[in-house]
Write an enzyme that holds these catalytic residues in place. Sequence first.
Site, mmCIF file in Angstrom:
data_model
loop_
_atom_site.group_PDB
_atom_site.id
_atom_site.type_symbol
_atom_site.label_atom_id
_atom_site.label_comp_id
_atom_site.label_asym_id
_atom_site.label_seq_id
_atom_site.Cartn_x
_atom_site.Cartn_y
_atom_site.Cartn_z
ATOM 1 N N CYS A 167 0.829 -1.205 0.000
ATOM 2 C CA CYS A 167 0.000 0.000 0.000
ATOM 3 C C CYS A 167 0.868 1.261 0.000
ATOM 4 O O CYS A 167 1.511 1.565 -0.989
ATOM 5 C CB CYS A 167 -0.972 -0.047 1.184
ATOM 6 S SG CYS A 167 -2.333 1.120 1.033
ATOM 7 N N GLU B 252 -0.700 -8.561 5.398
ATOM 8 C CA GLU B 252 -0.426 -8.633 6.855
ATOM 9 C C GLU B 252 -1.705 -8.565 7.685
ATOM 10 O O GLU B 252 -1.687 -8.883 8.871
ATOM 11 C CB GLU B 252 0.557 -7.531 7.271
ATOM 12 C CG GLU B 252 -0.025 -6.131 7.470
ATOM 13 C CD GLU B 252 -0.276 -5.386 6.158
ATOM 14 O OE1 GLU B 252 -0.293 -6.026 5.087
ATOM 15 O OE2 GLU B 252 -0.471 -4.158 6.214
ATOM 16 N N HIS C 59 -3.457 -5.714 1.497
ATOM 17 C CA HIS C 59 -2.667 -5.915 2.714
ATOM 18 C C HIS C 59 -2.605 -7.374 3.170
ATOM 19 O O HIS C 59 -3.473 -7.810 3.921
ATOM 20 C CB HIS C 59 -3.281 -5.098 3.857
ATOM 21 C CG HIS C 59 -3.143 -3.622 3.678
ATOM 22 N ND1 HIS C 59 -2.205 -2.889 4.351
ATOM 23 C CD2 HIS C 59 -3.808 -2.751 2.889
ATOM 24 C CE1 HIS C 59 -2.304 -1.613 3.993
ATOM 25 N NE2 HIS C 59 -3.273 -1.507 3.100
#
Lengths: 207, 81
Positions: free
Chosen positions: A85, A181, A179
Site C-alpha cells: 500500500c 499482513e 494488505h
Amino acid sequence: MRVGVITFPGTLDDRDAARAVVIGGAEAVSLWHGNADLKSVDAVILPGGFSYGDYLRCGAISRFAPVMQLVIDAANKGMPVLGICNGFQVLCESHLLPGALTRNSDLHFLCRDQEIEIVNNQTAWTSSFKQGEQIVIPLKNGEGSFQCDDQTLAMLEGEGRVIARYVGEKGNVVGLMPHPEHAINELTGPSAQGLGFFTSILNAMVK
Amino acid sequence: MAKIVVDVMLKPEILDPQGNAVASALPRLGFNFAKAVRQGKRFEIEIDGEPTAAQLAEVEKAAEVLLSNPVIENFVVRVEK
C-alpha cells in the site's frame, strides 16, 4: 532470518506486518525512518499507512528518509523488499518500481476484502503460493490507481512482473496495494491466505 | 525579495478524478462555462533578491526531484514580480 519493518511518521501497519513476519517464521526487526541503519536485516517490508501525512504526493517525502537511501542501495544489490500500500507508493517514488500511483477514479477510498490471483509465484515474496492461486486479503486505499506509459506496461506484462500487482526487475522488489499482513488469522481477517508472502521470503533466503 | 512559482500539473494523458469532480460540481451551482477542468499544484518560493540563473536551475532540479513526479506530472518554473 531477519526481516526489517520500517516505521515512518504516519505509518499504520508496521505492527501487523511485524506480527505477520513472526508468524511466518522469521525475526521481525523494527527500523526507524530517521536512522541510517538496516540492523543487518536480510529483507525489508515497507508497511502501509500515511507516511509524512501523504503530503506533496504519497511516498514523495518518505523516499528521502535516511533509512530509504540504504534500502534503495540494498534493493539494487538484490535484497528482497516488499512494499504494501503506502509502501508500494514509496517504492514507486524511489524508482525501485516503475510507474506511479494516483487517486482512485471517482475519488473513492476503497475498503473491501479483495480477491487477487497470484500470476507469478517465482518472486521472493510469492513462492509459497501456487501459480494461479486465488486469495482474499484486505484492500484499503485512496490512491491505488497504477499509472505508467504504454511502453512500461508492455515491459511489465512481457517480463512477468505483474502478479495482479507489480514486481521489480529481479523479483526481489514487490509492491502491492492490498494488505497480506491483515490476513494472517481468520479471527481478525477475511482469510489466513496473506501469510504466504511472509513464508515465501524464508524460501527465498534458504535458496 | 522575489517569488519563484512552480506550477505542477498532471500530464494530459493521466486521469484527474479531482478535476473531473470539480467539473461536475460547477453546473450544479449554475456555472455552465467549463468543458473540462484539470486540477494542479502551485508552489510559491520566496528568495532574497533577484533570482540568478544558477538559482533558477536549482529550482528546476528541485521541481524534477521533489515537487513533481515526472512519471505522471509536468511542471513550469517562472519568476513572479
